[in-house]
Enzyme design. Sequence first.
Site, PDB file in Angstrom:
ATOM      1  N   GLY A  10       0.758  -1.276  -0.044  1.00 25.65           N
ATOM      2  CA  GLY A  10       0.011  -0.077   0.016  1.00 25.65           C
ATOM      3  C   GLY A  10       0.888   1.352   0.078  1.00 25.65           C
ATOM      4  CB  CYS A  11       0.412   4.760  -1.229  1.00 24.75           C
ATOM      5  SG  CYS A  11      -1.664   5.079  -0.656  1.00 24.75           S
ATOM      6  CG  PHE A  12      -0.935   6.241   4.113  1.00 21.59           C
ATOM      7  CD1 PHE A  12      -0.272   7.293   4.250  1.00 21.59           C
ATOM      8  CD2 PHE A  12      -2.409   6.418   3.981  1.00 21.59           C
ATOM      9  CE1 PHE A  12      -0.838   8.628   4.331  1.00 21.59           C
ATOM     10  CE2 PHE A  12      -3.090   7.604   4.126  1.00 21.59           C
ATOM     11  CZ  PHE A  12      -2.333   8.870   4.161  1.00 21.59           C
TER      12      PHE A  12
END
Length: 328
Positions: A137-139
């Site tokens: 995921g990005c976060f």
Amino acid sequence: MNQKLNVGIIGGAGYTGGELLRILINHPAVELAFVHSKSQAGKPVYSTHTDLLGDTEQVFSGEDTAELVKSDGLSVIFLCSGHGESAKFLAENNVPETVKIIDLSTDFRDESNGFVYGLPELQRERIQNATKIANPGCFATSIELALLPLAKAGLLNQDVHVSAVTGSTGAGQALSPTTHFSWRNNNMSIYKAFTHQHLKEIRQSITTLQAGFDQAVHFVPYRGDFTRGIMANVYTTFEGSREEAKALYADYYASHPFTHLSEAPIDVKQVVNTNKGLIHLEKHGDQLLITSIIDNLTKGASGQAVQNMNLIFGLPEDMGLRLKPVAF
């Protein structure tokens, strides 16, 4: 590699699909076999991703995916559909064992169903030998890059605090009350405080390096009033000096082409449109403040997916990913 990789994309009309296309049509070792979209079938790719006008004449395929994944010579497919759709796709389509799979959803980030978690800075060697990759995921990517060197040294012994802001593209293309321009512009808000879905994979990654980690990760995410990029500010107790922390981080990332330690404070525009992760360290009393920035669509999604593809097929890790930041 003399012969180009034949690449297919499932779910090519969204943000991650579009970003993947922008990278792959300029990748020297790639030939696009198909770009599938249920909603845009039969239309030129540039009708949806309008910046690609003049770059590609590719048309969105609406063909039966069961036949597409059996295409002769297909090397790899990228799954860019919504969360939950990848598991459904694999249940309904018999993908040949010779075809590698890189999934950009949350469906297999727990490494179920034979998937390997695809953060190269964490487990490059496993990725090189994998056939199925669960893209982070990005976060999670930005926060994990901030914490991995401390975890490797066994130094995450107190609670970790995270405050991070992301651009509007992190929410995907589907409209909701908080993605409309009139709401998002000149506005900020907190969402999913302490409950964000990426916390699970963050903890999974930390414990891969520091098995005994049982501290809390307090994560407060923000919606930003910009389109792309993530800034994560992470702090935790660190007994050493700033110079000792810098040496720790520089050593950990020395062999990784995209993650760099900055002596000066960093800002989001340094990484927008690139596959870079930049890190800046400050020491305040007994707290180490780690600022980590990435582009949520490249290093946080499609760029990292291509980085994983490069590793799987023995290509230079940075091939096709030396992208220019927007800067201004």
